[in-house]
Design a protein around this motif. Structure first.
Motif, mmCIF file in Angstrom:
data_model
loop_
_atom_site.group_PDB
_atom_site.id
_atom_site.type_symbol
_atom_site.label_atom_id
_atom_site.label_comp_id
_atom_site.label_asym_id
_atom_site.label_seq_id
_atom_site.Cartn_x
_atom_site.Cartn_y
_atom_site.Cartn_z
ATOM 1 N N ASN A 34 11.014 -3.164 42.429
ATOM 2 C CA ASN A 34 11.706 -3.623 43.645
ATOM 3 C C ASN A 34 13.137 -4.032 43.342
ATOM 4 O O ASN A 34 13.392 -4.769 42.390
ATOM 5 N N GLU A 93 3.091 -0.310 41.125
ATOM 6 C CA GLU A 93 4.286 -1.071 41.531
ATOM 7 C C GLU A 93 4.372 -2.310 40.650
ATOM 8 O O GLU A 93 3.354 -2.979 40.413
ATOM 9 N N GLU A 105 -6.981 -2.625 52.472
ATOM 10 C CA GLU A 105 -7.983 -3.605 52.028
ATOM 11 C C GLU A 105 -9.415 -3.157 52.279
ATOM 12 O O GLU A 105 -10.346 -3.703 51.692
ATOM 13 N N PHE A 108 -5.524 -4.020 47.858
ATOM 14 C CA PHE A 108 -6.615 -4.793 47.249
ATOM 15 C C PHE A 108 -7.922 -3.998 47.251
ATOM 16 O O PHE A 108 -8.810 -4.279 46.466
ATOM 17 N N ARG A 114 5.705 -12.282 38.757
ATOM 18 C CA ARG A 114 5.000 -13.568 38.815
ATOM 19 C C ARG A 114 5.730 -14.523 37.886
ATOM 20 O O ARG A 114 6.192 -14.119 36.823
ATOM 21 N N ASP A 143 10.729 0.666 51.110
ATOM 22 C CA ASP A 143 9.662 -0.335 51.066
ATOM 23 C C ASP A 143 9.443 -0.913 52.466
ATOM 24 O O ASP A 143 10.374 -0.951 53.282
ATOM 25 N N ASP A 144 8.244 -1.366 52.718
ATOM 26 C CA ASP A 144 7.919 -2.114 53.949
ATOM 27 C C ASP A 144 8.242 -1.374 55.234
ATOM 28 O O ASP A 144 8.715 -1.990 56.202
ATOM 29 N N ASP A 182 15.823 -8.840 38.940
ATOM 30 C CA ASP A 182 15.436 -7.431 39.121
ATOM 31 C C ASP A 182 15.736 -6.609 37.861
ATOM 32 O O ASP A 182 14.933 -5.775 37.456
HETATM 33 P P1 C2E Z 1 6.354 -5.714 48.350
HETATM 34 O O1 C2E Z 1 7.362 -5.045 47.495
HETATM 35 O O2 C2E Z 1 6.085 -5.112 49.695
HETATM 36 O O3 C2E Z 1 5.022 -5.782 47.516
HETATM 37 C C1 C2E Z 1 3.759 -5.634 48.036
HETATM 38 C C2 C2E Z 1 3.140 -6.964 48.287
HETATM 39 O O4 C2E Z 1 1.910 -6.773 48.947
HETATM 40 C C3 C2E Z 1 2.773 -7.682 46.985
HETATM 41 O O5 C2E Z 1 2.928 -9.065 47.207
HETATM 42 C C4 C2E Z 1 1.315 -7.335 46.821
HETATM 43 O O6 C2E Z 1 0.601 -8.257 46.037
HETATM 44 C C5 C2E Z 1 0.869 -7.387 48.251
HETATM 45 N N1 C2E Z 1 -0.324 -6.589 48.450
HETATM 46 C C6 C2E Z 1 -0.712 -5.485 47.811
HETATM 47 N N2 C2E Z 1 -1.889 -5.024 48.287
HETATM 48 C C7 C2E Z 1 -2.264 -5.872 49.252
HETATM 49 C C8 C2E Z 1 -3.387 -5.943 50.125
HETATM 50 O O7 C2E Z 1 -4.286 -5.129 50.112
HETATM 51 N N3 C2E Z 1 -3.409 -6.964 51.018
HETATM 52 C C9 C2E Z 1 -2.446 -7.895 51.072
HETATM 53 N N4 C2E Z 1 -2.550 -8.873 51.945
HETATM 54 N N5 C2E Z 1 -1.370 -7.857 50.269
HETATM 55 C C10 C2E Z 1 -1.277 -6.855 49.365
HETATM 56 P P2 C2E Z 1 3.626 -10.005 46.168
HETATM 57 O O8 C2E Z 1 3.344 -9.551 44.794
HETATM 58 O O9 C2E Z 1 3.290 -11.383 46.555
HETATM 59 O O10 C2E Z 1 5.137 -9.717 46.455
HETATM 60 C C11 C2E Z 1 5.709 -10.051 47.658
HETATM 61 C C12 C2E Z 1 7.066 -9.475 47.797
HETATM 62 O O11 C2E Z 1 7.968 -10.085 46.864
HETATM 63 C C13 C2E Z 1 7.146 -7.998 47.492
HETATM 64 O O12 C2E Z 1 6.735 -7.249 48.583
HETATM 65 C C14 C2E Z 1 8.599 -7.833 47.189
HETATM 66 O O13 C2E Z 1 9.327 -7.730 48.384
HETATM 67 C C15 C2E Z 1 8.930 -9.149 46.529
HETATM 68 N N6 C2E Z 1 8.972 -8.948 45.081
HETATM 69 C C16 C2E Z 1 7.987 -9.036 44.173
HETATM 70 N N7 C2E Z 1 8.470 -8.804 42.939
HETATM 71 C C17 C2E Z 1 9.789 -8.548 43.067
HETATM 72 C C18 C2E Z 1 10.862 -8.252 42.158
HETATM 73 O O14 C2E Z 1 10.682 -8.117 40.940
HETATM 74 N N8 C2E Z 1 12.093 -8.085 42.694
HETATM 75 C C19 C2E Z 1 12.324 -8.182 44.038
HETATM 76 N N9 C2E Z 1 13.583 -8.013 44.483
HETATM 77 N N10 C2E Z 1 11.351 -8.485 44.912
HETATM 78 C C20 C2E Z 1 10.098 -8.647 44.425
#
Ligand code: C2E
Ligand code: MG
Ligand code: MG
Length: 560
Positions: free
Chosen positions: A395, A337, A518, A537, A341, A457-458, A368
């Motif tokens: 995403n 995925e 995790e 993770f 950042r 997603d989610d 995006d």
């Molecule tokens: P998401 O699409 O559900 O992405 C998964 C999030 O879960 C990611 O957070 C990832 O780092 C985190 N994650 C993965 N494995 C684990 C784990 O084992 N434990 C925990 N606690 N977390 C885990 P991240 O990278 O901070 O992204 C957060 C959200 O931000 C994403 O959720 C997505 O909704 C959004 N996002 C990130 N990049 C983009 C993008 O390019 N465009 C859009 N529209 N949204 C984005």
């Protein structure tokens, strides 16, 4: 001698009338007394017709202007005065009881007096009309924003502003009310509701329309609670005949104006009300929010991010991090995925800090597409370098759904980079409204036709519904970490639910990916189900591209 005194009396009359704001009221009685006594007049009234149409339909406003208490009501003389635009005033002048009839000279002088009066009355009406146009909302019968600002400025001037509360209110679901009741009834309802608020705001309170279904309220602080009660739900009658009512409520951003800063300005009071309203709308528990200093900081931060975004995008400060998806059959990478950042001044900013802010407007769409473009460039390079490239999911914010050309934009980016469509997956979240559902169906069907896969997603966050998912052409279901049992807990219910969701989604032909895994226990549990792809993770965090590339070369995820 008498001529001289009449001239002097008229001069005084003019000077005194100059000091009266609205001369079409008994306020004119003072200046009229001297000429009326001189001309033996008992009473003067004016009937005001606004326009020729008002004359035709005999619609007028009646204004008593002078009455000495001894008028002979039986024999008034009337005099009609008219402006060039058709405004008409009919004056009725009554003699005093048992006095001799007026002489011709007196009648001439009465006419002179009425002509002067007409000039003043006309001017007053013009000023009132001007005032109304400047300070009133014509549809709602309340003040407008200009008046609101003016009143705040006056209260600041009088140093009384800290006794007041300012509220920014936004009626809830008003477009639905309009749809349900029709525009006319909708207007009646809005007016009814707002009049109730005005009533509660009291005599020294103000309700002003900002525009649409947004209003501003200024009230004494002891009235705040009553108004907030009414805002949380007030029944408004929209059909007097049937007595039919509807419950109306509003979001409220509340600023209890205090002495926290030495100088207030109308603009900054308005800013604080709107910041509080935004906070109220973002809340889930309450529909109101009281302004606090933290909100101001947050708002500044949001403004800063929005203003930095265009330059950051141009300077390519956004980086693609890749989080591997691993097969629990082979323990090899089967996909990834792409997660964003922001490399801002040497600090890596997490998407949680900026994505929700960009999602308030359409900036998120630019980000995006930028991400998709950079992912495609990487995939193209991996393919060219003979690396073991995998499918990458990107995403997309729901903000894209209203873009009628979304599909064309996506395909254009992928094709420009000469990436085969089956290397890309688009992640979207579920929708809850009918309108979005239609848009989503259009987008998903289009993507399916072009061979680009899609994932929900989610799943598990919010009101997830497999029924809604079944009706759309999705390929993959991404199970959110909130559905996984937590470490050390043996939550049987959660386990059953997880197994049920995975079983159902396989039955309806969806591939399952578990997110946020995790621990070993979670992995072991998933192994007992048909969900064999894991992202979390436990295997890998999101990685910078160079590090991620090392995973593409036969990296073994098997742990002992
Ligand atoms: P998401 O699409 O559900 O992405 C998964 C999030 O879960 C990611 O957070 C990832 O780092 C985190 N994650 C993965 N494995 C684990 C784990 O084992 N434990 C925990 N606690 N977390 C885990 P991240 O990278 O901070 O992204 C957060 C959200 O931000 C994403 O959720 C997505 O909704 C959004 N996002 C990130 N990049 C983009 C993008 O390019 N465009 C859009 N529209 N949204 C984005
Ligand atoms: Mg995602
Ligand atoms: Mg997710």
């Amino acid at each position: 001698m008498r001529e001289n005194s009449f001239r002097r009396i008229i001069q005084n009359f003019i000077i005194n009338m100059e000091n009266i704001q609205n001369t079409l009221t008994p306020d004119a009685c003072g200046p009229l007394t001297e000429p009326c006594v001189f001309l033996r007049i008992g009473k003067v009234c004016a009937d005001f017709y606004e326009s020729p149409r008002a004359v035709e339909t005999n619609r007028f406003e009646h204004y008593p202007m002078y009455d000495c208490g001894e008028a002979d009501e039986s024999s008034p003389i009337t005099s009609v005065k008219e402006t060039r635009v058709g405004t008409r005033i009919v004056y009725s002048v009554y003699p005093i009881i048992e006095e001799e009839p007026w002489t011709d000279e007196e009648l001439d002088r009465i006419d002179v007096l009425l002509k002067m009066l007409f000039v003043f009355n006309g001017r007053s009406r013009l000023m009132m009309a001007n005032y109304r146009l400047t300070f009133y909302d014509p549809d709602m019968g309340v003040y407008n924003l200009k008046f609101f600002f003016k009143s705040i400025a006056e209260l600041i001037g009088k140093r009384e502003i800290t006794q007041y509360t300012a509220m920014y209110i936004n009626l809830k679901h008003f477009s639905a009310v309009n749809l349900q009741l029709g525009r006319k009834n909708g207007n009646t309802v809005m007016k009814g509701f707002i009049m109730r608020i005005a009533e509660l705001a009291g005599e020294d309170g103000i309700v002003a329309r900002i525009g649409g279904d947004n209003f501003a309220v200024l009230c004494r602080q002891d009235k705040t609670e009553d108004i907030m009660d009414a805002l949380s739900g007030t029944a408004v009658t929209y059909d007097e005949n049937t007595g039919d009512r509807i419950l109306i409520s509003a979001y409220a951003g509340v600023y209890v104006i205090d002495g926290e800063i030495p100088v207030h300005t109308p603009e900054h009071i308005m800013d604080r009300m709107s910041i509080a309203l935004a906070a109220a709308k973002a809340r889930t528990q309450h529909d109101y929010a009281f302004f606090n200093a933290e909100m101001l900081e947050k708002n500044k931060h949001q403004l800063m991010i929005s203003s930095l975004f265009p330059i950051a995008l141009e300077k390519e400060e956004f980086l693609v991090y890749y989080q591997p998806k691993v097969s629990t059959d082979t323990y090899r990478i089967v996909g990834a995925e792409a997660l964003c950042r922001w490399n801002h001044e040497g600090r890596l900013v997490s998407p949680a800090e900026f994505i929700p802010i960009l999602e308030r407007g359409m900036d998120i769409c630019k980000l995006d597409f930028y991400m998709l473009d950079h992912v495609c460039r990487d995939i193209r390079r991996w393919l060219d370098e003979g690396k073991n490239a995998v499918k990458v999911s990107v995403n997309l914010s729901r903000r894209h759904l209203s873009d009628m050309d979304l599909l064309r934009h996506i395909v254009e980016i992928i094709d420009r980079n000469e990436v085969p469509h089956d290397y890309i997956e688009i992640e979207l979240t579920e929708t809850t409204t009918d309108v979005e559902f239609k848009d989503l169906r259009r987008v998903l069907s289009g993507l399916q036709e072009t061979g680009i896969s899609t994932s929900v997603d989610d799943f598990g966050v919010g009101y997830s519904s497999l029924t809604l998912i079944k009706d759309l052409p999705w390929d993959v279901l991404k199970i959110d970490r909130s559905l996984l049992p937590e470490e050390g807990s043996s939550d049987r219910k959660k386990e059953s639910l997880l197994k049920y969701v995975i079983g159902m989604s396989s039955d309806i032909g969806l591939e399952c990916v578990a997110e946020g895994v995790e621990t070993k226990e979670q992995e072991q549990l998933l192994k007992t189900t048909s969900c064999s792809i894991i992202q979390g993770f436990y295997f890998d965090r999101p990685l910078p591209v160079t590090e991620f590339e090392t995973r593409l070369d036969n990296y073994d995820y098997k742990k002992d």
